[in-house]
Design an enzyme around this catalytic site. Sequence first.
Site, short mmCIF file in Angstrom:
data_model
loop_
_atom_site.label_atom_id
_atom_site.label_comp_id
_atom_site.label_asym_id
_atom_site.label_seq_id
_atom_site.Cartn_x
_atom_site.Cartn_y
_atom_site.Cartn_z
N SER A 93 51.23 38.91 33.66
CA SER A 93 52.36 38.13 34.19
C SER A 93 53.34 37.73 33.10
CB SER A 93 51.84 36.86 34.86
OG SER A 93 50.89 37.16 35.84
N1 SAH Z 1 46.00 37.16 35.12
C1 SAH Z 1 46.27 38.50 34.62
C2 SAH Z 1 47.29 39.25 35.42
C3 SAH Z 1 46.83 39.55 36.78
S1 SAH Z 1 47.49 40.96 37.57
C4 SAH Z 1 46.64 38.48 33.16
O1 SAH Z 1 46.74 37.41 32.56
O2 SAH Z 1 46.80 39.57 32.60
C5 SAH Z 1 46.50 40.83 39.01
C6 SAH Z 1 45.08 41.31 38.85
O3 SAH Z 1 44.38 40.98 40.03
C7 SAH Z 1 44.97 42.83 38.69
O4 SAH Z 1 44.26 43.13 37.53
C8 SAH Z 1 44.20 43.25 39.94
O5 SAH Z 1 43.32 44.33 39.74
C9 SAH Z 1 43.44 41.99 40.27
N2 SAH Z 1 42.98 41.87 41.66
C10 SAH Z 1 43.60 42.24 42.81
N3 SAH Z 1 42.82 41.94 43.88
C11 SAH Z 1 41.69 41.35 43.38
C12 SAH Z 1 40.50 40.81 43.97
N4 SAH Z 1 40.30 40.79 45.29
N5 SAH Z 1 39.57 40.29 43.16
C13 SAH Z 1 39.73 40.28 41.80
N6 SAH Z 1 40.81 40.78 41.20
C14 SAH Z 1 41.80 41.30 41.97
#
Ligand code: SAH
Length: 246
Positions: A93
């Site tokens: 993000s």
């Molecule tokens: N917080 C992260 C950015 C998140 S991007 C950082 O600091 O880099 C969103 C993430 O959520 C992605 O890696 C995606 O694979 C994950 N995601 C999507 N659906 C999910 C679920 N049901 N459970 C766990 N992770 C999930």
Amino acid sequence: MRSIITIGWEKTGLGWFTRKLNFTLSNGRLMANDWEKEAEYLIERELKPEGITDERVVAAMYSVKREKFIPGSLGDKAYGNYPLPIGENQTISQPYIVGLMTQALDVKSSDKVLEIGTGSGYQAAILAELASVVYSIERIEILATRARTNLYSQGYNNVIVVHGDGTEGLPGYAPYDKIIITAAAPDIPESLLSHLKNGGKMVVPAGDRFVQDLLLVEKALNGRIYKSSLCGCRFVPLIGKEGWKD
Ligand code: SAH
């Protein structure tokens, strides 16, 4: 700034590895990137004027080395105020959004925090600076593995990264003081809400697949739920049982 050369190596617990050092052409001279200066510029000139002013959050953003959480080829963009690709069609993000979500959670040093969507591990590291323990769930195994490496090599031993569908939470460790969802949900996942302590806070981007409201959800001591919108936002989708289908 453009990084124009890659050079160097470092010794880790596992042996010698090549490592990227980014150089920038400045006044006709090659200069190594000064991450501290870039972080200071981002925080002082961009985040604080936009309202990221909570002292503990600012200190955490100074402490976590963002360049350690993004792919080496994007190293020179580590302190830009925008999201970046981290592979597997996912993103880390924008620093402003990380600051805003963290500030809204009001994390205390005794807090147990649950994060859904570990991604690179950067947001988890910010939370780890502030909380007692952070559980973070990532659905894509390769990202979970990479995030663990990023976090543990930076000394964040109070983060537990779990591979799985985060929409169902980790009931075994519930209830949580704070819950943060860093992927776009169609609605507030009911299971996660039930894992939030009375008096706890949750931040979740909720809306359609392309644009969402960043919601602050507060559970009062009597269990009543209050919601407010922090801003509009755009996250990658939360995919799972209580999220979007694939
Ligand atoms: N917080 C992260 C950015 C998140 S991007 C950082 O600091 O880099 C969103 C993430 O959520 C992605 O890696 C995606 O694979 C994950 N995601 C999507 N659906 C999910 C679920 N049901 N459970 C766990 N992770 C999930």
